[in-house]
Design a protein around this motif. Structure first.
Motif, PDB file in Angstrom:
ATOM      1  N   VAL A  25       3.962   8.651   4.763  1.00  0.00           N
ATOM      2  CA  VAL A  25       2.873   8.095   5.121  1.00  0.00           C
ATOM      3  C   VAL A  25       1.386   8.465   4.133  1.00  0.00           C
ATOM      4  O   VAL A  25       0.746   7.822   3.466  1.00  0.00           O
ATOM      5  CB  VAL A  25       2.218   8.409   6.743  1.00  0.00           C
ATOM      6  N   GLU A  26       1.994  10.183   3.508  1.00  0.00           N
ATOM      7  CA  GLU A  26       1.452  10.700   2.009  1.00  0.00           C
ATOM      8  C   GLU A  26       1.894   9.513   0.540  1.00  0.00           C
ATOM      9  O   GLU A  26       0.726   9.062   0.306  1.00  0.00           O
ATOM     10  CB  GLU A  26       2.152  11.625   1.651  1.00  0.00           C
ATOM     11  N   ARG A  58       1.783   0.792  -5.058  1.00  0.00           N
ATOM     12  CA  ARG A  58       1.004   1.051  -5.445  1.00  0.00           C
ATOM     13  C   ARG A  58       0.358   0.411  -6.401  1.00  0.00           C
ATOM     14  O   ARG A  58       0.866  -0.259  -7.641  1.00  0.00           O
ATOM     15  CB  ARG A  58       0.676   2.666  -6.131  1.00  0.00           C
ATOM     16  N   GLN A 106      -0.405   6.486   0.490  1.00  0.00           N
ATOM     17  CA  GLN A 106      -1.957   6.635   0.511  1.00  0.00           C
ATOM     18  C   GLN A 106      -2.507   6.130  -1.352  1.00  0.00           C
ATOM     19  O   GLN A 106      -1.550   6.461  -1.958  1.00  0.00           O
ATOM     20  CB  GLN A 106      -2.421   8.105  -0.193  1.00  0.00           C
ATOM     21  N   GLY A 107      -2.940   5.395  -1.901  1.00  0.00           N
ATOM     22  CA  GLY A 107      -3.637   4.588  -2.434  1.00  0.00           C
ATOM     23  C   GLY A 107      -3.337   3.297  -2.859  1.00  0.00           C
ATOM     24  O   GLY A 107      -3.248   2.909  -4.238  1.00  0.00           O
ATOM     25  N   SER A 108      -2.374   2.931  -1.444  1.00  0.00           N
ATOM     26  CA  SER A 108      -1.696   2.128  -1.828  1.00  0.00           C
ATOM     27  C   SER A 108      -2.419   0.601  -1.579  1.00  0.00           C
ATOM     28  O   SER A 108      -2.319  -0.229  -1.302  1.00  0.00           O
ATOM     29  CB  SER A 108      -0.562   2.111  -1.428  1.00  0.00           C
ATOM     30  N   THR A 133      -2.748   1.217   5.460  1.00  0.00           N
ATOM     31  CA  THR A 133      -3.189   2.382   6.020  1.00  0.00           C
ATOM     32  C   THR A 133      -1.674   2.200   6.942  1.00  0.00           C
ATOM     33  O   THR A 133      -1.453   1.448   7.597  1.00  0.00           O
ATOM     34  CB  THR A 133      -4.350   1.471   6.530  1.00  0.00           C
TER      35      THR A 133
END
Ligand code: GLN
Length: 380
Positions: A298-299, A379, A302-304, A307
């Motif tokens: 999940v971390e 990403r 982030q930024g990908s 959600t």
């Protein structure tokens, strides 16, 4: 000539399709649910020992007695229930065989089987092969909880079986003890049986506990409850699971099982029995291990642009891609393999009526290296 072949509308499962595509395209495979860790070394040792100790002929149809006994102890430890293993436990070729046999054992032509959707893709074809009719009741996104009003409306005198899955594949949602109580009341004055798919029972996170249908006597009396060893021992390829059901239902279950697989790999059953006897504590550590995998994944997302609501259980994480694309999930999944080199599973494959959301399922039962590689590719 009309050949009248069965399952005319069923293709190759999405898990096989996505794994094949991932191999072809050199993609990181977070699609099909399997761990990239090895089974415990001592378990491998025990299985190897039994291969050499000449345990290579048919196992008893219901399971090797030592393994049935160990399963009985495990049920007492984790679910606080006492079973008569010889009469109530059947070892199967994975969870999927157990699901199939339970459905065949009770479903007559014309019977309705109530499925909570999204659901694992083997349920509906098994119902169809039995001549039954699947009645789908949607779980409510984003939490994928049971809508009891809709479920109550779907249950009729024709409902032969209700299939429940907790922890839930693909959403990770959990059926709580209160939910089971409500289900018990709903089924109380009916002849509807219960099939509870609990193959991810040990993968439950954030301090929650798995609630089994077996904990409620009124449900247990009418239930087939299905578990898996492949998931917990990082050995999905061994195909070993089991079904717990009251004696009369187990007898009906075995009448099918004996003609589907007859029995399950003898040395593997012996090896698992030994390992369970030596390491009864093994399962206690699984949830923390997989919770850390989930948190890492999940971390990393982030930024990908994806959600994610952290999964409550299983080794799957749903991720919403509506900020990235308006494409249907199957198209987006194919695009993700082609352009980013990551394989996932489109949630619509678990549904007849896909929910109005854009979700892919990722399997996080992978090493840091695999998860980091996938995230770097996801990403922008
Ligand atoms: N249970 C696994 C999943 O949901 C796959 C099982 C299978 O491929 N038959 O990914």
């Amino acid at each position: 000539m009309s050949r009248r072949l069965k399952l005319p509308n069923v293709g190759t499962t999405i898990f096989t399709t996505m794994s094949r595509l991932a191999t072809e395209k050199g993609a990181v495979n977070l699609g099909q649910g399997f761990p990239d860790f090895e089974p415990p070394a001592e378990l491998l040792e025990r299985v190897a020992h039994h291969l050499r100790a000449r345990h290579n002929q048919y196992a008893p149809m219901a399971g090797v007695p030592a393994l049935l006994e160990q399963i009985g102890s495990k049920l007492a430890r984790f679910h606080g229930i006492t079973v008569e293993p010889q009469a109530e436990v059947t070892v199967t070729a994975g969870g999927t065989e157990a699901l199939f046999c339970a459905i065949q054992a009770v479903t007559h032509p014309g019977d309705e089987v109530v499925l909570l959707e999204p659901c694992f893709d083997s349920y509906a074809p098994a119902v169809e092969l039995a001549g039954g009719r699947s009645v789908r009741v949607p779980l409510t996104p984003p939490g994928f909880c049971i809508d009891f009003d809709r479920l109550a409306a779907a249950l009729t005198p024709r409902s032969r079986l209700l299939v429940v899955n907790t922890p839930h594949n693909p959403s990770g949602s959990l059926v709580t003890s209160e939910d089971w109580q409500r289900l018990s009341v709903l089924l109380e004055r009916t002849d509807t049986l219960l099939l509870s798919d609990e193959v991810y029972e040990h993968l439950v996170y954030d301090g929650r506990r798995h609630a089994s249908a077996l904990a409620i006597p009124a449900l247990r009396a009418r239930a087939f409850v299905v578990f898996s060893f492949g998931k917990v021992f990082n050995a999905t390829g061994w195909k070993v699971g089991y079904c717990v059901a009251p004696p009369e239902l187990s007898e009906a279950f075995r009448r099918v099982h004996q003609f589907v697989t007859f029995s399950v790999s003898t040395p593997v059953q012996h090896g698992i029995a030994d390992y369970l006897g030596l390491h009864p504590e093994f399962f206690a550590e699984l949830a923390a291990f997989y919770q850390a995998r989930r948190d890492r994944f999940v971390e990393l997302l982030q930024g990908s642009g994806f959600t994610a609501r952290p999964s409550e259980g299983t080794y799957f994480q749903l991720a919403d891609y509506s900020a990235l694309s308006e494409a249907p999930d199957v198209d987006f999944c194919l695009e993700l393999i082609e352009t980013h080199g990551v394989a996932a599973i489109p949630v619509s494959h678990f549904c007849e009526q896909p929910p109005d959301c854009r979700l892919l399922r990722f399997c996080f039962a992978k090493s840091d290296h695999t998860l980091e590689l996938a995230a770097a590719r996801l990403r922008p």
